[in-house]
Design an enzyme around this catalytic site. Sequence first.
Site, PDB file in Angstrom:
ATOM      1  N   HIS A 150     -32.756  53.935 -55.715  1.00  0.00           N
ATOM      2  CA  HIS A 150     -31.566  53.136 -55.438  1.00  0.00           C
ATOM      3  C   HIS A 150     -31.140  53.243 -53.975  1.00  0.00           C
ATOM      4  O   HIS A 150     -30.734  52.252 -53.365  1.00  0.00           O
ATOM      5  CB  HIS A 150     -30.417  53.591 -56.344  1.00  0.00           C
ATOM      6  CG  HIS A 150     -29.164  52.794 -56.191  1.00  0.00           C
ATOM      7  ND1 HIS A 150     -28.921  51.637 -56.897  1.00  0.00           N
ATOM      8  CD2 HIS A 150     -28.075  52.972 -55.393  1.00  0.00           C
ATOM      9  CE1 HIS A 150     -27.749  51.143 -56.552  1.00  0.00           C
ATOM     10  NE2 HIS A 150     -27.213  51.934 -55.643  1.00  0.00           N
ATOM     11  N   HIS A 183     -29.183  45.920 -61.510  1.00  0.00           N
ATOM     12  CA  HIS A 183     -28.577  46.948 -62.361  1.00  0.00           C
ATOM     13  C   HIS A 183     -29.347  46.973 -63.678  1.00  0.00           C
ATOM     14  O   HIS A 183     -28.781  46.817 -64.759  1.00  0.00           O
ATOM     15  CB  HIS A 183     -27.093  46.656 -62.586  1.00  0.00           C
ATOM     16  CG  HIS A 183     -26.201  47.742 -62.081  1.00  0.00           C
ATOM     17  ND1 HIS A 183     -25.156  48.270 -62.797  1.00  0.00           N
ATOM     18  CD2 HIS A 183     -26.219  48.439 -60.917  1.00  0.00           C
ATOM     19  CE1 HIS A 183     -24.560  49.216 -62.104  1.00  0.00           C
ATOM     20  NE2 HIS A 183     -25.182  49.337 -60.955  1.00  0.00           N
TER      21      HIS A 183
END
Length: 510
Positions: free
Chosen positions: A219, A290
């Site tokens: 991420h 996500h």
Amino acid sequence: MTVRIDVTAPDDPRGASVVANARLVGVDGLTTCRVTRVHHIDGALSAEELDRLCREVLIDPVVDEAVIDGVTPAQGRVVEVALMPGATDPDARELERAAANLGLPEIRVVTARRYDLIGDLSDTDVATLTRRLLANDTIEISTEGELPAEFAGAASADVRVDDVPLAELSDDDLLRLSKDRVLSLDLTEMQAIQAHFAGEGRPPTDAELETLAQTWSEHCVHKTFRARINLTHTSSDGEVTVSFHDGLLPALREVTEALDPPWLRSAFVDDAGIVAFDDHHDVAFKVETHNHPSALEPFGGANTGVGGVVRDVIGVSARPIACTDVLCFGPADLPDDELPTGVLHPRRIRDGVVAGIGDYGNKLGLPTVNGSVLYDPGYVGNPLVYCGALGILPHGSHPTEPQVGDRIISLGGRVGRDGIHGATFSSAGMDASTVDHVGSAVQIGDPITEKGLIEVIERARDARLYNAITDCGAGGFSSSVGEMGEDLGVEVDLSVVPLKYPGLQPWEIW
């Protein structure tokens, strides 16, 4: 004194949705479902004050029915569902705020949902409905019957910082530690950390180890996009050319910097990209995935996906004005017997993701102006949930140079365990046991607080009250404070961070 208030809308469409979806999970005996909003209110309110709170805040007198200081009489089998103790409960917090705005005594609130399931249902049917439709074990607790209210205690931090011995660990031990702590680091990365602290002559603290893990996560550092690419090209005459590239992300950045378009204000260095719109305004744009959170908890994963990209746009001093999305799911008609163990059905993921995106944008007053949906078997195990946000800001209004002596101010919600390991989770593979290990990685959205942030930060920007700003995302303070203090250094007192509940350790706050 704790009082329970039940609010029921007899024609609530959520009940009809449960009945329709029950057939899709193999429960045909459910004929009716009544959904009740449950509020446990702790405080010194008189009967008149409770009635006022109910009339002015909790119910719509045209469609709602309320039971004050009691429990709605059961119809059929009753299942109650609530958030885990201490988890973010925006509805409860807003009710507390509303009571204060009405001038009522201070209250504490815990909310829940109640489902009255009416029909010819076996114990197995009720268990299936609860597990597949009514509750998500990642963030919620449920029971058949009445669920007692659990109020979080006073919030204070655990001051203990632990060392994590690495020096004597074998390769297998290092990998086990990485998995057990949800660091999601591979052997090479764990060996690098082991070697570094061996050179330091000491073990890392838990806070240091967790900081390295989030910093090196997919991420935060985009390992896939930075991976070295070996490209073999065979021409029409059979000539073979082999070339090496340092990764897609560095290549994109190199090309962008070489082109140096006059309309590009900022790229690759901030929370969101910024381009010129006209002579006086710039546009900020951010899109990110996500996926993993949405696979575990579809509503919350997509909900906080929108919240994250909106926060990124705020983090470049822009005012968000619209959202966008691209969503990819497994086939909606996938037979249940073809669903991998531990995986939510694509239909449930789709419904939760779409609802989560709409819910967050609506509460912020932001329209979703475009998007697309794709169904493919490749997305059964893990959906692709792209969330995007667009914002606008006056040209030259985004400061990016912190100064010696500046104070770092944290604005927003309180810190809790939901969302912890959200960054490292992005680097992890998913299997049937994922929920057991990383359920807390799914953050719980709080759009009402973020709406307030939008207004506050716009005013602070226009008044030139700050020298730098960044969002506090999946990496927590270790990421955001680290970015702002990279060149100057920062002293941080974690004991003053507002917490949701007691017992958080320093590494969890950090």
